[in-house]
Write an enzyme that holds these catalytic residues in place. Structure first.
Site, PDB file in Angstrom:
ATOM      1  N   LYS A 192     -49.854 -25.612  -5.126  1.00 38.27           N
ATOM      2  CA  LYS A 192     -49.360 -25.387  -3.767  1.00 38.27           C
ATOM      3  C   LYS A 192     -50.380 -24.625  -2.933  1.00 38.27           C
ATOM      4  O   LYS A 192     -50.495 -24.850  -1.734  1.00 38.27           O
ATOM      5  CB  LYS A 192     -48.020 -24.648  -3.776  1.00 38.27           C
ATOM      6  CG  LYS A 192     -46.842 -25.544  -4.132  1.00 38.27           C
ATOM      7  CD  LYS A 192     -45.522 -24.886  -3.772  1.00 38.27           C
ATOM      8  CE  LYS A 192     -44.343 -25.749  -4.167  1.00 38.27           C
ATOM      9  NZ  LYS A 192     -43.066 -25.031  -4.051  1.00 38.27           N
ATOM     10  N   LYS A 197     -44.413 -40.457 -10.320  1.00 37.67           N
ATOM     11  CA  LYS A 197     -43.007 -40.071 -10.186  1.00 37.67           C
ATOM     12  C   LYS A 197     -42.514 -40.342  -8.754  1.00 37.67           C
ATOM     13  O   LYS A 197     -43.275 -40.159  -7.805  1.00 37.67           O
ATOM     14  CB  LYS A 197     -42.933 -38.574 -10.488  1.00 37.67           C
ATOM     15  CG  LYS A 197     -41.563 -38.042 -10.750  1.00 37.67           C
ATOM     16  CD  LYS A 197     -41.640 -36.564 -11.104  1.00 37.67           C
ATOM     17  CE  LYS A 197     -40.505 -35.836 -10.416  1.00 37.67           C
ATOM     18  NZ  LYS A 197     -40.505 -34.411 -10.628  1.00 37.67           N
ATOM     19  N   LYS A 232     -40.157 -37.290  -2.793  1.00 38.12           N
ATOM     20  CA  LYS A 232     -39.807 -37.339  -1.382  1.00 38.12           C
ATOM     21  C   LYS A 232     -41.038 -37.193  -0.503  1.00 38.12           C
ATOM     22  O   LYS A 232     -41.052 -37.665   0.637  1.00 38.12           O
ATOM     23  CB  LYS A 232     -38.800 -36.225  -1.071  1.00 38.12           C
ATOM     24  CG  LYS A 232     -38.040 -36.518   0.188  1.00 38.12           C
ATOM     25  CD  LYS A 232     -37.032 -35.452   0.537  1.00 38.12           C
ATOM     26  CE  LYS A 232     -36.501 -35.732   1.938  1.00 38.12           C
ATOM     27  NZ  LYS A 232     -36.061 -34.545   2.624  1.00 38.12           N
TER      28      LYS A 232
END
Ligand code: TRP
Length: 332
Positions: free
Chosen positions: A114, A196, A199
């Protein structure tokens, strides 16, 4: 609560879940309510470790709450609440942070990822995110935590923090274990079945959102990437078809052998359409219930207010013992 093992899990307030979140996680949470005591929360405090638009965050948190109910979490059976409503999480988080090493947090792969993705906002909340997550779990002394692989490292850290606390202050916290659902499948992107379903995928056709309408769902499945073969069968290397078979199997309950015979001699087109229809039909009740709940704001409010009250009562007992253990003076 009855004398059953305690499950705790948190979910990010994204407002809508992907078919991957649903099949891999949320769908399994409803049935757990009979076997375990369950506590579920929408983690809005975790969400602000990355920049959020406040208006959107508020709406997404409420939508996520309603969606969990629409997916079968019953606020009468479980404690279902919004994280920021229950102050014990932040309180315990401070104490646990004082029992967590800088080095341990630096090794968290999610922090590294992140901070690479948001190099202009490497805030300290992003760094201490796993401490707050440990507080979520330990404030209830949860036995089991259903988490995906991406959260395994954080759960492991929560165990280490609990263990260290127990060594310093005397046995107190339960060491939480990961809960691996008996049935649970990983859902891959419809556009790149080696990745995977996420979103944040740039291509909207890669992701089914559980609030997508029937036409959208069918259209996305029709465009799903497969292979140049023609046979519907589960085999190594046929990632796209394997993914569609997994999805079809979870929503219909059919096993791979019966799916293979159902589509023997038929093309991929027929199969994709059948998967799209089955998924849309399966999600229809969730969409309908979500729409109904969203209109009933008073009822939703009652549910999350009651949930927060129960969560506070439960965790307050534990956190006040922690306050004593570390040497804080009783408030009286
Ligand atoms: N970090 C988890 C995620 O991103 C969400 C979460 C927060 C959580 N607190 C938790 C999950 C406690 C399990 C238990 O998916």
């Amino acid at each position: 609560m009855e004398n059953k093992k305690l499950i705790f899990s948190g979910i990010q307030p994204t407002g809508t879940f992907t078919l991957g979140n649903y099949i891999g996680a949320v769908r399994n949470w409803g049935p757990l309510q009979d076997e375990y005591n369950c506590i579920y929360c929408v983690v809005d405090m975790h969400a602000i470790t990355v920049r959020q638009d406040p208006v959107k965050l508020r709406q997404a948190t409420l939508n996520s709450y309603a969606l969990l109910m629409a997916c079968g979490i019953d606020p009468e059976k479980s404690i279902l609440f919004i994280q920021s409503h229950v102050k014990t999480h932040a309180e315990l988080s401070w104490i646990l942070g004082c029992n967590t090493q800088f080095g341990e947090l630096s090794r968290m792969t999610q922090f590294k990822d992140k901070s690479q993705r948001h190099p202009d906002d490497i805030n300290s909340g992003l760094f201490t995110y796993p401490v707050l997550m440990a507080a979520d779990i330990l404030a209830y002394n949860a036995d089991l935590v259903p988490v995906g692989v991406d959260q395994k490292q954080h759960l492991e850290l929560a165990r280490n923090i609990a263990q260290r606390f127990n060594q310093r202050y005397g046995e107190f916290f339960t060491l939480p274990e990961p809960y691996i659902p008996k049935v649970g499948a990983k859902v891959m992107s419809l556009q790149d079945p080696t990745k995977k379903m996420s979103k944040s995928d740039e291509n909207p056709n890669a992701v089914i959102l559980i609030l997508d309408d029937k036409d959208t769902i069918i259209r996305k499945f029709k465009r799903a990437v497969t292979d140049s073969d023609t046979e519907v069968c589960y085999r190594e290397g046929k990632d796209g078809i394997n993914n569609l078979m997994t999805i079809y199997s979870t929503v219909t309950g059919k096993d791979f052998a019966s799916i293979e015979s159902e589509f023997a001699g038929k093309g991929y087109g027929d199969f994709k359409l059948a998967v799209g229809e089955a998924v849309a039909d399966h999600l229809e009740p969730v969409r309908t219930e979500f729409a109904r709940l969203s209109k009933d704001k008073e009822y939703l409010k009652k549910c999350y207010t009651d949930g927060a009250e129960k969560a506070l009562k439960y965790s307050q007992r534990i956190v006040s013992k922690v306050y004593r253990k570390v040497g804080f003076v009783d408030k009286g």
